[in-house]
Motif scaffolding. Structure first.
Motif, PDB file in Angstrom:
ATOM      1  N   LEU A  75      -2.992  12.201  -5.942  1.00 35.11           N
ATOM      2  CA  LEU A  75      -2.557  12.264  -4.551  1.00 35.11           C
ATOM      3  C   LEU A  75      -3.628  12.915  -3.683  1.00 35.11           C
ATOM      4  O   LEU A  75      -3.878  12.475  -2.544  1.00 35.11           O
ATOM      5  N   LYS A  76      -4.271  13.943  -4.187  1.00 33.58           N
ATOM      6  CA  LYS A  76      -5.352  14.598  -3.450  1.00 33.58           C
ATOM      7  C   LYS A  76      -6.500  13.627  -3.198  1.00 33.58           C
ATOM      8  O   LYS A  76      -7.025  13.541  -2.082  1.00 33.58           O
ATOM      9  N   VAL A  77      -6.887  12.890  -4.236  1.00 33.93           N
ATOM     10  CA  VAL A  77      -7.977  11.917  -4.091  1.00 33.93           C
ATOM     11  C   VAL A  77      -7.554  10.814  -3.125  1.00 33.93           C
ATOM     12  O   VAL A  77      -8.333  10.383  -2.267  1.00 33.93           O
ATOM     13  N   HIS A  78      -6.328  10.353  -3.254  1.00 39.42           N
ATOM     14  CA  HIS A  78      -5.793   9.295  -2.391  1.00 39.42           C
ATOM     15  C   HIS A  78      -5.824   9.736  -0.929  1.00 39.42           C
ATOM     16  O   HIS A  78      -6.257   8.967  -0.049  1.00 39.42           O
ATOM     17  N   ALA A  79      -5.392  10.948  -0.649  1.00 43.54           N
ATOM     18  CA  ALA A  79      -5.398  11.476   0.716  1.00 43.54           C
ATOM     19  C   ALA A  79      -6.825  11.578   1.256  1.00 43.54           C
ATOM     20  O   ALA A  79      -7.092  11.245   2.416  1.00 43.54           O
TER      21      ALA A  79
ATOM     22  N   ASN B 123       3.539   3.236  -0.103  1.00 46.15           N
ATOM     23  CA  ASN B 123       2.176   3.736  -0.107  1.00 46.15           C
ATOM     24  C   ASN B 123       1.335   3.014  -1.148  1.00 46.15           C
ATOM     25  O   ASN B 123       0.230   2.541  -0.870  1.00 46.15           O
ATOM     26  N   LYS B 124       1.861   2.885  -2.346  1.00 46.26           N
ATOM     27  CA  LYS B 124       1.139   2.269  -3.456  1.00 46.26           C
ATOM     28  C   LYS B 124       0.912   0.776  -3.213  1.00 46.26           C
ATOM     29  O   LYS B 124      -0.201   0.279  -3.381  1.00 46.26           O
ATOM     30  N   ILE B 125       1.944   0.065  -2.799  1.00 42.46           N
ATOM     31  CA  ILE B 125       1.823  -1.371  -2.551  1.00 42.46           C
ATOM     32  C   ILE B 125       0.829  -1.636  -1.421  1.00 42.46           C
ATOM     33  O   ILE B 125      -0.018  -2.527  -1.514  1.00 42.46           O
ATOM     34  N   THR B 126       0.919  -0.834  -0.356  1.00 39.10           N
ATOM     35  CA  THR B 126       0.011  -0.996   0.777  1.00 39.10           C
ATOM     36  C   THR B 126      -1.423  -0.710   0.367  1.00 39.10           C
ATOM     37  O   THR B 126      -2.342  -1.434   0.767  1.00 39.10           O
ATOM     38  N   SER B 127      -1.633   0.318  -0.440  1.00 38.81           N
ATOM     39  CA  SER B 127      -2.981   0.669  -0.901  1.00 38.81           C
ATOM     40  C   SER B 127      -3.595  -0.443  -1.737  1.00 38.81           C
ATOM     41  O   SER B 127      -4.765  -0.786  -1.566  1.00 38.81           O
ATOM     42  N   ILE B 128      -2.825  -0.978  -2.649  1.00 37.39           N
ATOM     43  CA  ILE B 128      -3.328  -2.055  -3.503  1.00 37.39           C
ATOM     44  C   ILE B 128      -3.624  -3.297  -2.662  1.00 37.39           C
ATOM     45  O   ILE B 128      -4.689  -3.912  -2.783  1.00 37.39           O
ATOM     46  N   PHE B 129      -2.683  -3.643  -1.774  1.00 33.52           N
ATOM     47  CA  PHE B 129      -2.876  -4.812  -0.913  1.00 33.52           C
ATOM     48  C   PHE B 129      -4.142  -4.681  -0.075  1.00 33.52           C
ATOM     49  O   PHE B 129      -4.989  -5.575  -0.062  1.00 33.52           O
ATOM     50  N   VAL B 130      -4.287  -3.564   0.656  1.00 38.98           N
ATOM     51  CA  VAL B 130      -5.418  -3.443   1.582  1.00 38.98           C
ATOM     52  C   VAL B 130      -6.740  -3.311   0.820  1.00 38.98           C
ATOM     53  O   VAL B 130      -7.774  -3.774   1.303  1.00 38.98           O
ATOM     54  N   GLY B 131      -6.731  -2.730  -0.365  1.00 35.69           N
ATOM     55  CA  GLY B 131      -7.955  -2.658  -1.159  1.00 35.69           C
ATOM     56  C   GLY B 131      -8.450  -4.039  -1.562  1.00 35.69           C
ATOM     57  O   GLY B 131      -9.635  -4.355  -1.444  1.00 35.69           O
TER      58      GLY B 131
ATOM     59  N   LEU C 198     -11.073   2.072   0.574  1.00 39.24           N
ATOM     60  CA  LEU C 198      -9.957   1.142   0.406  1.00 39.24           C
ATOM     61  C   LEU C 198      -9.887   0.596  -1.015  1.00 39.24           C
ATOM     62  O   LEU C 198      -8.807   0.554  -1.618  1.00 39.24           O
ATOM     63  N   LEU C 199     -11.010   0.189  -1.554  1.00 34.92           N
ATOM     64  CA  LEU C 199     -11.009  -0.283  -2.942  1.00 34.92           C
ATOM     65  C   LEU C 199     -10.730   0.884  -3.884  1.00 34.92           C
ATOM     66  O   LEU C 199     -10.040   0.719  -4.899  1.00 34.92           O
ATOM     67  N   GLY C 200     -11.220   2.072  -3.534  1.00 33.74           N
ATOM     68  CA  GLY C 200     -10.943   3.264  -4.340  1.00 33.74           C
ATOM     69  C   GLY C 200      -9.461   3.555  -4.449  1.00 33.74           C
ATOM     70  O   GLY C 200      -8.945   3.853  -5.530  1.00 33.74           O
ATOM     71  N   MET C 201      -8.739   3.439  -3.320  1.00 34.78           N
ATOM     72  CA  MET C 201      -7.286   3.668  -3.360  1.00 34.78           C
ATOM     73  C   MET C 201      -6.582   2.613  -4.200  1.00 34.78           C
ATOM     74  O   MET C 201      -5.658   2.929  -4.955  1.00 34.78           O
ATOM     75  N   ALA C 202      -7.025   1.362  -4.090  1.00 36.06           N
ATOM     76  CA  ALA C 202      -6.409   0.297  -4.883  1.00 36.06           C
ATOM     77  C   ALA C 202      -6.635   0.541  -6.373  1.00 36.06           C
ATOM     78  O   ALA C 202      -5.701   0.445  -7.181  1.00 36.06           O
ATOM     79  N   LEU C 203      -7.853   0.894  -6.732  1.00 33.85           N
ATOM     80  CA  LEU C 203      -8.161   1.158  -8.145  1.00 33.85           C
ATOM     81  C   LEU C 203      -7.404   2.372  -8.661  1.00 33.85           C
ATOM     82  O   LEU C 203      -6.968   2.404  -9.814  1.00 33.85           O
ATOM     83  N   LEU C 204      -7.232   3.353  -7.804  1.00 31.32           N
ATOM     84  CA  LEU C 204      -6.464   4.548  -8.155  1.00 31.32           C
ATOM     85  C   LEU C 204      -5.000   4.175  -8.406  1.00 31.32           C
ATOM     86  O   LEU C 204      -4.414   4.577  -9.413  1.00 31.32           O
TER      87      LEU C 204
ATOM     88  N   ILE D  45      -4.927  -5.648  10.615  1.00 35.77           N
ATOM     89  CA  ILE D  45      -4.355  -5.540   9.266  1.00 35.77           C
ATOM     90  C   ILE D  45      -4.929  -4.340   8.503  1.00 35.77           C
ATOM     91  O   ILE D  45      -4.157  -3.515   8.004  1.00 35.77           O
ATOM     92  N   PRO D  46      -6.265  -4.189   8.414  1.00 36.26           N
ATOM     93  CA  PRO D  46      -6.765  -3.010   7.675  1.00 36.26           C
ATOM     94  C   PRO D  46      -6.358  -1.673   8.296  1.00 36.26           C
ATOM     95  O   PRO D  46      -5.991  -0.743   7.579  1.00 36.26           O
ATOM     96  N   VAL D  47      -6.398  -1.575   9.623  1.00 37.83           N
ATOM     97  CA  VAL D  47      -6.088  -0.295  10.269  1.00 37.83           C
ATOM     98  C   VAL D  47      -4.595   0.019  10.191  1.00 37.83           C
ATOM     99  O   VAL D  47      -4.208   1.162   9.925  1.00 37.83           O
ATOM    100  N   ILE D  48      -3.745  -0.969  10.394  1.00 34.50           N
ATOM    101  CA  ILE D  48      -2.303  -0.734  10.271  1.00 34.50           C
ATOM    102  C   ILE D  48      -1.959  -0.327   8.840  1.00 34.50           C
ATOM    103  O   ILE D  48      -1.147   0.580   8.622  1.00 34.50           O
ATOM    104  N   CYS D  49      -2.582  -0.970   7.871  1.00 38.78           N
ATOM    105  CA  CYS D  49      -2.352  -0.574   6.471  1.00 38.78           C
ATOM    106  C   CYS D  49      -2.811   0.865   6.232  1.00 38.78           C
ATOM    107  O   CYS D  49      -2.090   1.655   5.609  1.00 38.78           O
ATOM    108  N   ALA D  50      -4.005   1.213   6.726  1.00 35.51           N
ATOM    109  CA  ALA D  50      -4.515   2.575   6.531  1.00 35.51           C
ATOM    110  C   ALA D  50      -3.616   3.595   7.215  1.00 35.51           C
ATOM    111  O   ALA D  50      -3.360   4.679   6.665  1.00 35.51           O
TER     112      ALA D  50
END
Length: 163
Positions: free
Chosen positions: A125-129, A53-61, A104-110, A24-29
Motif C-alpha cells: 500500500l505504501k508503494v502503491h500510494a 482501487n486494484k481493478i482501476t490500477s490494473i486497467f490503467v497500467g 502506472l505499470l508499476g501499480m498494475a504489476l504490484l 481516461i488515465p487522469v480519471i483512473c489515477a
C-alpha cells in the motif's frame, strides 16, 4: 497559436484524443488516489474500495502501456528522427507524459502480484500510494509544460503542429 506536440495531440480529433490520452488515465489515477486515501485511513485492505482501487490500477497500467507504445512509435520516434521538436519545453511535456508508464505499470504489476509479491499488504500500500503520487506529479508537469507556447522559451520560428 503555437503549441507543443502534447497540446497538439490533445487538441486534434476532438473530443476523442482528449478522452483517450488525458481523461481516461487522469480519471483512473484520481480514482486510485481517492480510494487509496480511504484505504489508508480505514486500513480496510479487503473491502470494495480496495477492489475498485486494484481493478482501476490494473486497467490503467495496461491501458497506458498501450498508449506509451503507440506514442513511442507514432510520435516520439518520427518527431525525433525528423528533428521536429518544438524546443526543450516540448520534450519536457511529452517526456513527462510518457514517464507516466513507470508508476502506472508499476501499480498494475504490484496489484497483479508480479512486483513486490513477498511484501505485506501495508508495504504494498505504501508503494502503491507513492506510485499514484508519482503519476500525478508527472501528469501535472506534462500538462503545465504542454500549455506553454514553445516560442516564448526558445528562438524557434512559428511552427505547425501535426501529431
Amino acid at each position: 497559436m503555437n503549441m507543443t506536440h502534447y497540446m497538439g495531440l490533445l487538441a486534434a480529433n476532438q473530443p476523442w484524443n482528449l478522452i483517450i490520452f488525458m481523461a481516461i488515465p487522469v480519471i483512473c489515477a484520481e480514482t486510485i488516489a481517492v480510494t487509496e486515501l480511504a484505504i489508508l485511513f480505514t486500513r480496510n485492505l479487503t473491502g470494495k474500495l480496495r477492489l475498485v482501487n486494484k481493478i482501476t490500477s490494473i486497467f490503467v497500467g495496461i491501458y497506458f502501456t498501450g498508449i506509451f507504445i503507440y506514442l513511442l512509435f507514432n510520435a516520439v520516434i518520427p518527431i525525433t528522427s525528423k528533428g521536429e521538436w518544438h524546443g526543450w519545453i516540448d520534450v519536457v511535456a511529452v517526456g513527462f507524459y510518457l514517464l507516466g508508464i513507470i508508476p502506472l505499470l508499476g501499480m498494475a504489476l504490484l496489484d497483479l502480484n508480479i512486483f513486490y509479491k513477498n511484501k505485506s499488504q501495508e508495504e504494498k500500500l505504501k508503494v502503491h500510494a507513492f506510485l499514484v503520487g508519482m503519476f500525478l506529479i508527472f501528469a501535472h508537469i506534462a500538462m503545465i509544460a504542454g500549455m506553454v507556447d514553445p516560442t516564448i522559451v526558445s528562438n524557434m520560428p512559428t511552427m505547425g503542429h501535426n501529431m
